[in-house]
Motif scaffolding. Structure first.
Motif, short mmCIF file in Angstrom:
data_model
loop_
_atom_site.label_atom_id
_atom_site.label_comp_id
_atom_site.label_asym_id
_atom_site.label_seq_id
_atom_site.Cartn_x
_atom_site.Cartn_y
_atom_site.Cartn_z
N ASN A 377 6.25 0.31 -17.95
CA ASN A 377 6.65 1.73 -18.35
C ASN A 377 5.45 2.22 -19.13
O ASN A 377 4.96 1.60 -20.12
CB ASN A 377 7.70 1.83 -18.69
N GLN A 539 12.13 11.30 -17.16
CA GLN A 539 11.02 10.69 -16.28
C GLN A 539 10.17 11.87 -15.60
O GLN A 539 10.75 12.89 -15.48
CB GLN A 539 11.89 9.89 -14.93
N PRO A 543 8.39 7.55 -11.62
CA PRO A 543 9.67 7.10 -12.26
C PRO A 543 9.46 6.38 -13.42
O PRO A 543 10.30 6.23 -14.34
CB PRO A 543 10.56 6.38 -11.10
N ASN A 544 8.27 5.53 -13.30
CA ASN A 544 8.02 4.57 -14.65
C ASN A 544 7.11 5.28 -15.65
O ASN A 544 6.88 4.53 -16.69
CB ASN A 544 7.01 3.26 -14.04
N PHE A 546 7.31 8.14 -18.26
CA PHE A 546 8.16 9.23 -19.15
C PHE A 546 7.54 10.06 -20.06
O PHE A 546 6.18 9.77 -20.25
CB PHE A 546 8.99 8.16 -20.09
#
Length: 721
Positions: A377, A539, A543-544, A546
């Motif tokens: 992430n 997000q 999706p990973n 932020f």
């Protein structure tokens, strides 16, 4: 609730009451329906249209009034009309009945429920606006959720009637088929319970799982699409990489390290970001000096005949930088390294959704090669920079911003400040009190436009008392050098004005840092306001990846960035198991002018714009003992509440230490406490915080039960005889 709504509500209650009073529920029992199945089938054979119509209308009535027996009627439909005919009748009748119940509940209840619990329902409202069709479809597939409960809950949300109808029909279709099919075997069933064989129960469970499986599959397909063309690493170097060491980046890194994740924090300039180095800390240090000087110049208010104070601006700025140096260890590489964070000085560029290339720098800022690392992430926390508008001639005179003003060593004799927002107001007043002749130019008709007009007027009066020249409704047109003098040519009501100055400070807001580190190449989505676009979990479209803090908005406050960072860290590290929607319901802020202004929740300007009903309770701080003793008896506490209730909608405080005093209201709003609770809290005497209690007392006095007090007065009068 108006008379029409009351009448409709009573009418519905009468119909439901008559249903039970006349014992009609006995006709919707399993035994009754099974016993009458043959007779109804015989009637259907003679008059199929009439029987179908009567059944259809009866089903609509049962569904719309939320009466018990819809499931049994569905079985009857299968027994009488067969699988196809029964499915068609029940599908349309149940959907129409549900929609009637939905519309009735909405008309009777939604406005009052939203008015009373609107702040608590805001997250639900946003969720329904975004994914309401999915939620409704899911609930319709789960038989365990009562039919009427779904109608009622959805009626209280922003969901529109047309989507409600067709999603309900689609969602209930598969379940309807299962029940109607059971009804075709009604003659062989001994009881309703016997209908639910393991196979039937299994099919119902499968139906309930359909939307979740579908959503997971859709999510996987969308992820494959967004990540198309990128190779996901087989292993990751880090659990999380954070880009930017301001408030959001530091808190994200701190939380990640605290839960033993492997985290790398990358910063190209100074740890602590804008707040420590250019914003909150240096500005408050400068304001403190300016206020001290202001008090010295008005020493007669404190019984001191005269006080001599000379400003050495160089020493003032030295003090500002000493304070930055004293606080810097809190945000230092050494501290965060000791916490378990790998801190890297360099310029980060996103190469893939999982990989970051770092142009390394040594301690002196020189190039030290490159390094590439991967992470499961990534959190973007690059903050914002001062906005400098493209006004003709501005760039040629080297304007200062809130970032660069701290390099000044000589106090400008004539300082021009562009902007009447919080930053412009704070710095304009501080420089005026230090001795600059300040001219402030604001295009809108008042200062601090987000606050109520009375606040703007009070701040303007204070500025004028400090000798500032405030030009409102004035637009900066161009900058020129005339006879060797820097000059702003501005317009006011169509008339041209010329303002001569020595230095200019641009304080016209801040723009998110979204360029130059790979967002463009990855096509990370930006909002209309040119911030990184994020969902409720922070997000991006990856999706990973932020984003938190000023780079994402919607608020550009240090404390909000720290608040967002918790959600970014937790969702990034544990989002596969549970994600948390960021909560913006209670966000306070302050402007550190004199008078100081602090606010949380709604003010009157916003409440009127949003059409929210409110009551105002006001307490004047000029009546407060501590304020009188301190020579700061000015300002007010203004509380907005739900009409007739002590529930707090918002608070504005103007006066000495307003940003500290408002904390009690912030806590009260966050935890759902009303003014009665504040009134019942013991406050130390004499303190400025007592103003909160007195404001609550003003509300209580205005809502005293006058009828009861008259009876109490009579009671006491009788006790004298």
């Amino acid at each position: 609730m108006n008379k029409k709504k009351i009448g409709i509500g009573l009418g519905i209650l009468v119909l439901v009451g008559l249903f039970f009073a006349l014992g009609l529920q006995k006709y919707l029992s399993f035994d009754s329906i099974k016993a009458g199945q043959a007779d109804i089938a015989a009637l259907y054979a003679k008059s199929p249209v009439m029987v179908s119509l009567v059944f259809f209308l009866a089903y609509v009535a049962v569904a719309s009034l939320s009466l018990p027996g819809a499931a049994l009627l569905t079985l009857l439909a299968g027994a009488v009309f067969g699988l196809v005919g029964g499915t068609i009748l029940v599908s349309f009748a149940s959907s129409i009945g549900a929609t009637i119940a939905f519309l009735a509940a909405r008309y009777l209840l939604r406005d009052s429920i939203q008015a009373k619990f609107g702040d608590r329902l805001s997250a639900i409202n946003r969720g329904v606006e975004k994914d309401g069709n999915f939620y409704l479809f899911t609930l319709r597939l789960i038989p365990a959720v009562p039919f009427f409960v779904v109608n009622l809950l959805m009626a209280l949300t922003p969901m529109k009637a047309v989507p409600f109808y067709w999603v309900s029909q689609l969602g209930m279709l598969l379940g309807t088929i299962v029940y109607v099919n059971l009804g075709t075997q009604l003659a062989t069933l001994d009881s309703l319970r016997s209908a639910f064989s393991p196979a039937v129960i299994g099919s119902v469970v499968v139906l309930a799982l359909v939307p979740w499986v579908s959503k997971w599959v859709i999510g996987r397909l969308q992820a494959r699409k967004v990540y198309a063309g990128y190779q996901r690493p087989a292993r990751f170097d880090r659990n999380i990489i954070v880009i930017g060491a301001g408030s959001a980046g530091l808190v994200t890194s701190y939380i990640a390290a605290a839960v033993k994740a492997k985290v790398t924090l990358i910063e190209t300039h100074k740890m602590g970001g804008d707040c420590l180095n250019y914003g909150c800390v240096p500005s408050k240090a400068l304001i403190k000096t300016s206020r001290l000087l202001h008090q010295a110049k008005h020493s007669e208010h404190y019984g001191i005949r005269s006080m001599q104070a000379e400003v050495d601006f160089g020493q003032v700025m030295d003090r500002v930088h000493r304070i930055i140096d004293e606080i810097e260890p809190h945000d230092s590489v050494e501290r965060y390294t000791s916490l378990g964070v790998e801190c890297i000085k360099g310029y980060a560029t996103l190469k893939t959704p999982w990989e970051v290339e770092i142009a390394l720098q040594d301690a002196a800022g020189n190039s030290a090669g490159t390094r590439t690392m991967s992470a499961r992430n990534i959190v973007i926390a690059t903050g914002a920079r001062p906005a400098v508008p493209p006004i003709p001639g501005l760039a040629q005179i080297n304007p200062y911003t809130s970032d660069t003003i701290w390099g000044l060593r000589v106090l400008p004799k004539r300082l021009l400040v562009l902007g009447g927002g919080p930053i412009g107001c704070e710095l304009a007043q501080a420089f005026a009190r230090l001795g600059s002749k300040v001219t402030q130019v604001e295009m809108s008709p008042r200062l601090m436009g987000r606050e109520d007009p009375e606040v703007s007027q009070a701040v303007l009066a204070s500025f004028q008392a400090d000798g500032m020249d405030v030009r409102l409704s004035t637009k900066a047109e161009r900058f020129e050098v005339i006879d060797g003098e820097k000059t702003l040519v501005a317009s006011f009501e169509g008339q041209e004005q010329r303002i001569v100055f020595d230095e200019v400070l641009c304080a016209l807001g801040r723009s998110a840092r979204v360029q130059g580190f790979g967002l463009e190449a990855l096509k990370v989505s930006l909002s209309a306001g040119k911030t990184v676009e994020v969902n409720e979990f922070l997000q991006t479209n990856y999706p990973n990846i932020f984003a938190a803090g000023d780079v994402a908005g919607p608020y550009q406050f240090t404390h909000t960035a720290a608040h967002m960072a918790w959600y970014a860290a937790v969702n990034a590290l544990f989002g596969r198991f549970k994600k948390f929607s960021v909560d913006y319901r209670v966000i306070p802020w302050a402007t550190f002018t004199d008078p100081e202004v602090a606010r949380v929740g709604l003010n009157e300007t916003e409440a009127k714009a949003k059409g929210i009903a409110y009551e105002v309770t006001r307490y004047g701080i000029d009546d407060l003992d501590r304020a009188i003793a301190d020579g700061s008896a000015h300002g007010f506490v203004k509380v907005l509440t739900v009409p007739g209730k002590d529930k707090i909608l918002g608070v504005t405080i103007m006066g000495e230490h307003a940003a500290d005093v408002i904390a009690e209201f912030v806590s009260a709003m966050r935890h759902g406490l009303g003014l009665n609770k504040i009134l019942g809290t013991i406050h130390i005497y004499p303190t400025l915080a007592e103003s909160n209690k007195y404001a609550a007392g003003e509300w209580k006095r205005a809502h005293a039960p006058q009828g009861l007090l008259k009876w109490v007065e009579k009671f006491h009068a009788r006790q004298l005889s």
